[in-house]
Design a protein around this motif. Structure first.
Motif, PDB file in Angstrom:
ATOM      1  N   ARG A   1     -23.049  56.927  89.486  1.00 50.94           N
ATOM      2  CA  ARG A   1     -21.961  57.333  90.378  1.00 50.94           C
ATOM      3  C   ARG A   1     -22.209  56.989  91.857  1.00 50.94           C
ATOM      4  N   ARG A   2     -22.643  55.784  92.076  1.00 46.04           N
ATOM      5  CA  ARG A   2     -22.805  55.335  93.465  1.00 46.04           C
ATOM      6  C   ARG A   2     -21.465  55.327  94.192  1.00 46.04           C
ATOM      7  N   CYS A   3     -20.407  55.063  93.422  1.00 46.25           N
ATOM      8  CA  CYS A   3     -19.070  55.031  94.022  1.00 46.25           C
ATOM      9  C   CYS A   3     -18.725  56.379  94.651  1.00 46.25           C
ATOM     10  N   GLU A   4     -19.074  57.470  93.973  1.00 48.32           N
ATOM     11  CA  GLU A   4     -18.753  58.806  94.483  1.00 48.32           C
ATOM     12  C   GLU A   4     -19.630  59.166  95.686  1.00 48.32           C
ATOM     13  N   ASP A   5     -20.845  58.616  95.711  1.00 45.17           N
ATOM     14  CA  ASP A   5     -21.709  58.841  96.876  1.00 45.17           C
ATOM     15  C   ASP A   5     -21.100  58.243  98.137  1.00 45.17           C
ATOM     16  N   GLU A   6     -20.363  57.131  97.971  1.00 39.65           N
ATOM     17  CA  GLU A   6     -19.774  56.441  99.122  1.00 39.65           C
ATOM     18  C   GLU A   6     -18.327  56.844  99.391  1.00 39.65           C
ATOM     19  N   CYS A   7     -17.739  57.645  98.538  1.00 40.43           N
ATOM     20  CA  CYS A   7     -16.325  58.011  98.672  1.00 40.43           C
ATOM     21  C   CYS A   7     -16.058  58.675 100.016  1.00 40.43           C
ATOM     22  N   THR A   8     -15.134  58.129 100.783  1.00 40.88           N
ATOM     23  CA  THR A   8     -14.841  58.666 102.116  1.00 40.88           C
ATOM     24  C   THR A   8     -14.181  60.033 102.057  1.00 40.88           C
ATOM     25  N   ARG A   9     -13.575  60.344 100.934  1.00 36.15           N
ATOM     26  CA  ARG A   9     -13.004  61.688 100.778  1.00 36.15           C
ATOM     27  C   ARG A   9     -14.108  62.758 100.867  1.00 36.15           C
ATOM     28  N   GLY A  10     -15.322  62.379 100.463  1.00 36.44           N
ATOM     29  CA  GLY A  10     -16.432  63.314 100.521  1.00 36.44           C
ATOM     30  C   GLY A  10     -16.841  63.689 101.928  1.00 36.44           C
ATOM     31  N   THR A  11     -16.424  62.920 102.926  1.00 37.22           N
ATOM     32  CA  THR A  11     -16.724  63.282 104.320  1.00 37.22           C
ATOM     33  C   THR A  11     -15.783  64.366 104.834  1.00 37.22           C
ATOM     34  N   ILE A  12     -14.735  64.636 104.056  1.00 38.69           N
ATOM     35  CA  ILE A  12     -13.773  65.678 104.449  1.00 38.69           C
ATOM     36  C   ILE A  12     -13.970  66.942 103.620  1.00 38.69           C
ATOM     37  N   ASP A  13     -13.959  66.811 102.302  1.00 38.06           N
ATOM     38  CA  ASP A  13     -14.222  67.979 101.443  1.00 38.06           C
ATOM     39  C   ASP A  13     -15.109  67.580 100.254  1.00 38.06           C
ATOM     40  N   GLU A  14     -14.529  66.878  99.254  1.00 33.49           N
ATOM     41  CA  GLU A  14     -15.288  66.534  98.056  1.00 33.49           C
ATOM     42  C   GLU A  14     -14.863  65.163  97.562  1.00 33.49           C
ATOM     43  N   ALA A  15     -15.827  64.393  97.083  1.00 31.66           N
ATOM     44  CA  ALA A  15     -15.527  63.045  96.586  1.00 31.66           C
ATOM     45  C   ALA A  15     -14.591  63.098  95.388  1.00 31.66           C
ATOM     46  N   VAL A  16     -13.778  62.069  95.227  1.00 32.04           N
ATOM     47  CA  VAL A  16     -12.913  61.947  94.069  1.00 32.04           C
ATOM     48  C   VAL A  16     -13.785  61.816  92.812  1.00 32.04           C
ATOM     49  N   ALA A  17     -13.357  62.441  91.721  1.00 24.75           N
ATOM     50  CA  ALA A  17     -14.118  62.386  90.462  1.00 24.75           C
ATOM     51  C   ALA A  17     -13.880  61.043  89.780  1.00 24.75           C
ATOM     52  N   ILE A  18     -14.379  59.999  90.398  1.00 20.69           N
ATOM     53  CA  ILE A  18     -14.107  58.632  89.959  1.00 20.69           C
ATOM     54  C   ILE A  18     -14.578  58.397  88.519  1.00 20.69           C
ATOM     55  N   ASP A  19     -15.803  58.824  88.245  1.00 23.74           N
ATOM     56  CA  ASP A  19     -16.383  58.541  86.933  1.00 23.74           C
ATOM     57  C   ASP A  19     -15.669  59.294  85.812  1.00 23.74           C
ATOM     58  N   GLU A  20     -15.247  60.507  86.093  1.00 28.89           N
ATOM     59  CA  GLU A  20     -14.534  61.285  85.071  1.00 28.89           C
ATOM     60  C   GLU A  20     -13.183  60.654  84.750  1.00 28.89           C
TER      61      GLU A  20
END
Length: 502
Positions: A438-457
């Protein structure tokens, strides 16, 4: 031997001859210097008529031609554009017509003479081509020659770039008869009433009675030199008319094909994202061939990016994105040969401030020189997204799956389309959805606001949904030229785990 400007990125140390290189035969050296001036596209050298013996053109001719063959080429009277029949060559060289024809065919086989039938009687006539586009490509198509002289690949690398660098900034819009002309995918313009027939590949193929498929010179050059991106050499390029006859009959690596076979090659090239280019120097309503170019290996596309001079790869069309159809998959970013398209533009920063992006500087507006060249164009063109924008998820993913695209499609309930998009880059998405780091979720810009998108799920859900269908989508499994794999192809799998399987 070659300007310092070029050494750092165009050549390896092993490409250079000793500064004291000399031809063993003094008379032959004098003849070679005359022939180099006759062929060369380096106007400064041609005007000064000073040809150092460690010049690439000199040492290549010294290796490829015997002294009598050089004299034979000089019988064209120092004029590269003169076209002579075997009878005229026989008269100029005190030979019989058969002897002259045999000599001309031998040199044409090497690639230093060309022939056509562009005359009222349709007789075969020989002439001296320029280095590029010309002898450089023809020599690269000759596999037997390259086995004996692999240094031809280094020469082609030199001839297709270094001389062009001296004039690249002066090329006007439209190409000015230099370089290549980019032709769009025909399907994209077939409904456009303003699209002229000259911009359609079918027009050119129907215009000529002969078509051949030939080995791509650029891909072969990169293979020999260990450069590029591993794109295999194969019959990607097409020649038409007299050029097709020349390439096949002079025993290059080529063969005649039908119109339908040519269209199949073009279609397969489009599926791979290659760029259609035609020669830009053959006169009005005339071409000699169609190239299907990979941006990592094509010398023509390389020169326009390397020297920051887009006019060298001119096109009559511009690509536009339809916002209503775009789901942000980024496929256009991957395919764009010059890195012009990028994800994450025209979006505000997380604090609400607007973000500006630099415009490309062009040679039309300022003085141009080596300091303006982009020596790292290969790396720059592969940047998928601006760090200040969105979609770093796609760049962080080792497989570069179209994350934004399949999430948007899933959001719209288009699960099958989302699965097809994932499968373009990942053949085992369900497995990946279970064990991905889940490197994609580590880089998700949404995570800088609240929580990363559940991309892998989301990917796992889309994959399981697809697996529940009886008619499971299976993508076309083809090799680099669009043919289906068979037992003649071998694949090495490194690792026995899911990574190796994928």
């Amino acid at each position: 031997m070659i300007r310092e400007d070029y050494k750092n990125y165009m050549f390896n140390d092993s490409d250079f001859l000793p500064d004291d290189y000399k031809c063993a035969d003094e008379e032959k050296a004098k003849l070679i210097k005359i022939l180099v001036v006759m062929i060369t596209s380096d106007m400064k050298m041609a005007l000064s008529k000073i040809v150092p013996e460690n010049n690439p053109e000199f040492w290549l001719i010294d290796r490829l031609l015997e002294k009598d063959e050089i004299r034979f080429m000089l019988s064209f009277k120092k004029k590269r554009t003169v076209k002579l029949t075997k009878y005229e060559l026989a008269q100029r060289n005190n030979m019989t017509p058969d002897e002259a024809e045999a000599m001309a065919e031998k040199i044409a086989g090497i690639g230093l003479l060309e022939f056509d039938r562009d005359n009222s009687a349709h007789h075969k006539q020989y002439f001296v081509p320029q280095w590029v586009v010309g002898s450089g490509e023809y020599m690269m198509m000759n596999g037997k020659l390259l086995e004996k002289h692999p240094e031809v690949a280094t020469f082609f690398n030199y001839a297709s770039s270094v001389p062009v660098g001296k004039i690249a900034h002066m090329v006007p819009p439209g190409g000015g008869g230099i370089g290549m002309h980019v032709i769009p995918v025909e399907k994209a313009i077939e409904a456009n009433s303003k699209a002229v027939s000259l911009e359609k590949l079918s027009y050119w193929l129907k215009k000529y009675d002969k078509i051949c498929a030939d080995i791509c010179s650029c891909r072969r050059q990169q293979t020999i030199r260990g450069e590029g991106d591993g794109n295999v050499e194969d019959y990607y390029c097409l020649a038409v008319g007299d050029m097709a006859e020349y390439i096949v009959e002079s025993h290059k690596d080529a063969h005649y094909i039908t119109y339908d076979e040519a269209m199949e090659i073009l279609q397969n090239a489009e599926e791979k994202g290659y760029v259609h280019q035609i020669t830009n120097l053959d006169g009005e309503d005339k071409i000699v061939g169609i190239c299907n170019c990979n941006t990592s290996t094509c010398n023509a596309l390389r020169t326009s990016q390397l020297f920051n001079t887009p006019n060298l790869s001119a096109s009559a069309y511009r690509a536009h994105v339809n916002p209503d159809n775009c789901v942000g998959c980024g496929k256009c970013v991957e395919i764009c040969p010059v890195g012009a398209a990028k994800l994450g533009q025209k979006l505000c920063l997380k604090d609400g401030e607007s973000q500006t992006y630099p415009l490309t500087e062009l040679p039309d507006a300022t003085k141009w020189g080596p300091e303006k060249w982009n020596k790292h164009f290969r790396e720059d063109a592969k940047l998928h997204t601006y760090k200040t924008g969105t979609a770093p998820c796609k760049s962080a993913c080792p497989a570069h799956i179209a994350v934004q695209g399949y999430i948007e499609l899933a959001k719209q309930g288009r699960y099958d389309d989302a699965y097809k998009l994932i499968m373009q880059d990942n053949p085992l998405p369900a497995v990946c959805g279970a064990i991905c780091n889940r490197r994609c979720e580590d880089e998700c810009t949404r995570g800088t606001i609240d929580e990363a998108v559940a991309i892998d799920e989301i990917k796992k859900f889309v994959s399981l949904h697809a697996l529940s269908h009886d008619n499971l989508y299976i993508p076309k499994c083809s090799n680099d030229i669009g043919k289906m794999w068979d037992d003649t192809y071998k694949v090495a799998i490194i690792g026995a785990g899911p990574a190796g399987l994928s």
